[in-house]
Write an enzyme that holds these catalytic residues in place. Sequence first.
Site: not given
Length: 430
Positions: A386-388
Amino acid sequence: MAGETAAGRTGDVGSPASDDAAESALSLAAIRAQFPLLSRTIHGRPLVYLDNAATTQKPAAVLHAVDAYYRESNANVHRGLHFLSEAASAAYEGAREEVCRFLNARSAAEIVFTRGTTEAVNLVAQSWGRRHLGPGDAVLLSTFEHHSNLVPWQMICEECGAALRVIPLTGEGELDLEAVPRLLDGSVRLVAVAHVSNALGALLPVREVVALAHERNIPVLVDGAQAVPHLQVDVQDLGCDFYAFSGHTVDGPTGIGVLYGRGERLEAMPPWQGGGEMIRSVRFEGSTYAAPPHRFEAGTPNIGGAVGLAAALRFLGGLPHAAMARHEQGLLNQAARRLAAIPGVSLIGGTAPRIGALSFVLDGVHPHDLGTFLDQEGVAIRAGHHCAQPLLHSLGLTATARASVAVYNTAAEITALTEGVERARRFFAG
Ligand code: PLP
């Protein structure tokens, strides 16, 4: 906390009304009918779209506004003296007024159109950051940040000799807010935090962070990409200096987003990109620049996107907010309850209120495999980091499955999700 509950400033998150009651209070069938894509089938099954944190579907009002703009008013803005150019300029600046009202900014001059949240953060990093950051300085982020509110700061810190500092997690996986006063020492020049975590759906107490930072005269940027679709955001009430969001997570088109900047801040910032639209006068010897917001909008802007975004905000603003928040909260509570009852499922995230999204893992099944299995049933969720990545790393994970809701989702769709996860569990158990 004012300005930060799912039901907005005047409502309560509370326990939801029954799903049926919340759905009928919203005329859910009528809302769904306004989203053409929701009626299509995927792999022969009715679409169950639960990937709204990645992007929402678009209501007919948005599709119509964009179509009508290109059919009837298309021209370039600001420079033309002819009828269509004036119509396009009025539509574009009207969209800015709409965003100003939506965020309760003091003036439309505080609204800069960007390509999205990512570009809004890069704008502040490149313009404000280059002027204010130097060796020995620090930018304070939270562990929850999307890469879009992390990498731009890494890049500018590297260039300026400054450092990143991060609000850590507690042993329970919560954001350690008690560490914030200690972290806000004399070296911190800016705080940049998410309003709602895209990976976990966790709500951050942004007003408290702003108050702590402002006591020390430190400006605060808030990444609102996952908050604006669900909360009634009031930038004056939050007190932040910058607020960024994307059109496409709030029922609007892709390629358009917003940077709100407090007037005094934008006035004091240099341009970050040069070109047409952003100048006052140009000579070979040097140029002078337009006032904000145009100073930060070099080149032909995404006029059709701004028109579509304004239509999306009008659409969202026309829904009964408290009922919408109660409905979305009810869906997440239903999903959390039913998923938690499935053997091997763990919900990810601490006790912070969940807004819009819920992350989970299923023992022995990679989230990508779970996502693919559900896709075959017509259920769209997201699986991955999740781009985290730093957040997932801190939680000892590399990926989760994430279901994220919008106002048009139904209790029956949550049932399709949870029954699909149960079938996946049995399938992969062999
Ligand atoms: N910040 C958060 C919290 C997000 O969820 C996203 C995208 O989903 C972004 C930033 C980046 O937004 P965009 O890709 O629209 O620029």
